[in-house]
Design an enzyme around this catalytic site. Structure first.
Site, short mmCIF file in Angstrom:
data_model
loop_
_atom_site.label_atom_id
_atom_site.label_comp_id
_atom_site.label_asym_id
_atom_site.label_seq_id
_atom_site.Cartn_x
_atom_site.Cartn_y
_atom_site.Cartn_z
N ASP A 107 0.84 -1.19 0.00
CA ASP A 107 0.00 0.00 0.00
C ASP A 107 0.88 1.24 0.00
O ASP A 107 2.03 1.22 0.46
CB ASP A 107 -0.89 0.03 1.25
CG ASP A 107 -1.77 -1.21 1.37
OD1 ASP A 107 -2.27 -1.67 0.33
OD2 ASP A 107 -1.95 -1.70 2.50
N ASP A 117 -1.99 -2.18 -5.06
CA ASP A 117 -2.89 -2.65 -4.01
C ASP A 117 -3.64 -1.43 -3.47
O ASP A 117 -4.29 -0.73 -4.22
CB ASP A 117 -2.10 -3.39 -2.93
CG ASP A 117 -3.01 -4.15 -1.96
OD1 ASP A 117 -4.19 -4.36 -2.28
OD2 ASP A 117 -2.54 -4.53 -0.88
N ASP A 128 -4.51 2.05 3.95
CA ASP A 128 -5.30 1.07 4.71
C ASP A 128 -5.11 1.28 6.21
O ASP A 128 -4.02 1.68 6.67
CB ASP A 128 -4.89 -0.36 4.35
CG ASP A 128 -5.44 -0.82 3.00
OD1 ASP A 128 -6.12 0.00 2.34
OD2 ASP A 128 -5.19 -1.96 2.60
N ARG A 182 -13.78 1.63 -2.56
CA ARG A 182 -13.17 1.66 -1.23
C ARG A 182 -12.77 3.08 -0.81
O ARG A 182 -11.59 3.38 -0.61
CB ARG A 182 -11.97 0.73 -1.14
CG ARG A 182 -12.30 -0.72 -1.46
CD ARG A 182 -11.09 -1.62 -1.29
NE ARG A 182 -11.40 -3.01 -1.66
CZ ARG A 182 -10.53 -4.01 -1.61
NH1 ARG A 182 -9.29 -3.77 -1.19
NH2 ARG A 182 -10.88 -5.23 -1.94
#
Length: 492
Positions: free
Chosen positions: A270, A309, A313, A365
């Protein structure tokens, strides 16, 4: 190798193996622009240098000036890109050549007479280096979040290469530190070993691990981290601001034929990962796939060979996190809050605020939530459900035991006609979550949460522990476009 803080003479580099970058400007000056850029000096006249490699000219200037030979009236090093740097307030021009050796001792006392012009230092509480996370998000809860605000002058570092950045992070190891990034730090630069040679090599050399009590902040408008992955793991009290973060591209994505109905490519890494950490403020950054956008990669096994990715997060029980005033652009799977339905220990944690962010051409997301007590307000979403690149699928994902408060968000999504186009039930029918909304607009009309396409439980089970500074939804777009992203903070 000897690492020196910014408080030491800037003409000394952090690493003995590289040239003394700070000799590109006089002693005690700090970079304000590259050649061709704009140097924001302020209303008070200050000394400004223009040059490179021990050759420069200095003028007394104010306001916003172009870093060009025309501004300074001469070119001290023709044919070579130069830099501008800010010095003290109007006074004696420094010598043309910097001293070969630093002074034995620093000045014992500050100048007796204060400057008569307005102070250069921002008012108390507004300096981006020492600001606390505002009381309008989870990061202000409990003990609050100030990162390296308590750092002394010896604990302030100016870094412009991977080796300098990693050395500064290692030197402080959890003690208060302010680490200022200038220019582009590319984790595949020669001083960090060059291009990644394998998946394991990328995993090791792309890692930028931020310890507790640290502020990582970009200087000027062009501070970037490329081919790196920022990890905040097991840390407390961390601030990351004013950086453009190029989401890392996995050099060896793996094909999983069991992922979904027809298989998928899965990638690691990430742009920024918050793991088992508390009191984290992520503010005024830009996260982007550019320049390595998905359309540059081939299709294999019938699917795009996806190398990216997540952008950011938050997982594994992290708490008291605020994500504010960032731009998230040109990306598919943007932000997970909670990594897995099976990580049930996350229930009651993952307290995260998202506000003032700009989601631009993000597929999904933004965020996708499991378990967390998440507050999403005054964000601006724009996209196109039929775009050839990063087509919009959904914005907010309501996953297993999600507990989301949504307020005054503005969705401008071409092709979206109902709430279910932007709010999705991201879990299975047996693993549902809850969300409430007030004031949000979809393409200028009421969002319609609770309608036929958007039925969710409203049993979130918590109330906000702070009072958000809510903007009227009609003003969100203009405010976010003006304020969000890297380069909007004045950091020197």
């Amino acid at each position: 190798m000897k690492l020196l803080p910014l408080a030491a003479l800037i003409s000394t580099t952090l690493l003995a193996s590289s040239a003394a970058h700070a000799a590109d400007w006089p002693e005690n000056f700090s970079k304000c622009a590259a050649q061709g850029g704009t140097c924001d000096i302020g209303t008070a006249k200050r000394q400004v240098s223009f040059g490179i490699k021990n050759k420069w000219v200095v003028k007394s200037l104010s306001g916003k000036v172009a870093c060009t030979a025309a501004t300074f009236g001469s070119d001290p090093y023709p044919g070579v890109d130069k830099k501008c740097a800010l010095g003290p307030l109007d006074g004696t021009t420094p010598p043309v050549t910097p001293p070969v050796t630093p002074p034995v001792t620093p000045p014992v006392t500050p100048p007796v007479t204060p400057p008569v012009t307005p102070p250069v230092t921002p008012p108390a509480g507004t300096d981006p280096l020492t600001q606390a996370a505002p009381a309008t998000g989870w990061a202000s809860y409990s003990s609050g979040t100030r990162g390296g605000a308590a750092a002394t002058q010896k604990e302030i570092y100016l870094v412009g290469s991977p080796s300098q950045l990693l050395a500064a992070l290692k030197a402080q190891a959890g003690k208060p530190a302010q680490i200022k990034v200038y220019g582009t730090i590319d984790m595949t630069a020669s001083d960090n070993g060059g291009a990644f040679k394998s998946a394991s090599d990328q995993g090791a050399r792309s890692l930028i691990s931020i310890p507790s009590n640290t502020t990582l902040i970009g200087v000027g408008s062009d501070a970037r981290i490329v081919n790196g992955r920022i990890m905040i793991k097991g840390a407390d009290n961390v601030v990351v601001r004013n950086l453009t973060i190029a989401n890392p591209c996995d050099i060896a994505p793996k094909w999983d034929p069991t992922d979904g109905s027809s298989g998928n490519w899965n990638s690691e890494y990430d742009g920024l990962n918050i793991d088992k950490s508390t009191h984290v403020w992520i503010d005024h950054n830009t996260f982007t796939d550019a320049p390595r956008t998905d359309d540059q990669f081939p299709t294999e096994n019938g699917k795009l060979k996806q190398c990216h990715d997540g952008a950011l997060d938050v997982k594994n029980g992290s708490d008291y996190v605020t994500v504010s005033n960032n731009v998230f652009e040109l990306h598919e799977k943007n932000t997970l809050v909670g990594s897995s339905d099976s990580t049930t220990a996350d229930d009651g944690h993952l307290t995260v605020t998202f506000h003032g962010n700009h989601y631009k051409q993000v597929t999904s997301r933004a965020p996708r939530v499991r378990f967390g007590k998440v507050h999403v307000y005054n964000n601006y979403y724009e996209g196109d459900r039929n775009a050839k690149l990063y087509a919009h699928h959904y914005s907010i994902g309501v996953g297993y035991k999600a507990k989301i408060v949504s307020q005054n968000n503005a969705f401008d999504v071409i092709g979206a006609t109902e709430c279910g186009d932007v709010i999705e039930a991201s879990g299975s029918s047996s693993k549902t979550g809850a969300i409430i909304d007030s004031g949000s607009l979809l393409n200028g009309a009421a969002l319609g949460l609770g309608g036929a396409s958007c039925k969710f439980s409203n049993a979130i089970g918590w109330t906000l522990p702070y009072t958000p500074a809510l903007l009227d939804t009609a003003k969100v777009r203009e405010s976010v476009l003006r304020n969000a992203g890297a380069g909007k903070l004045s950091v020197r």
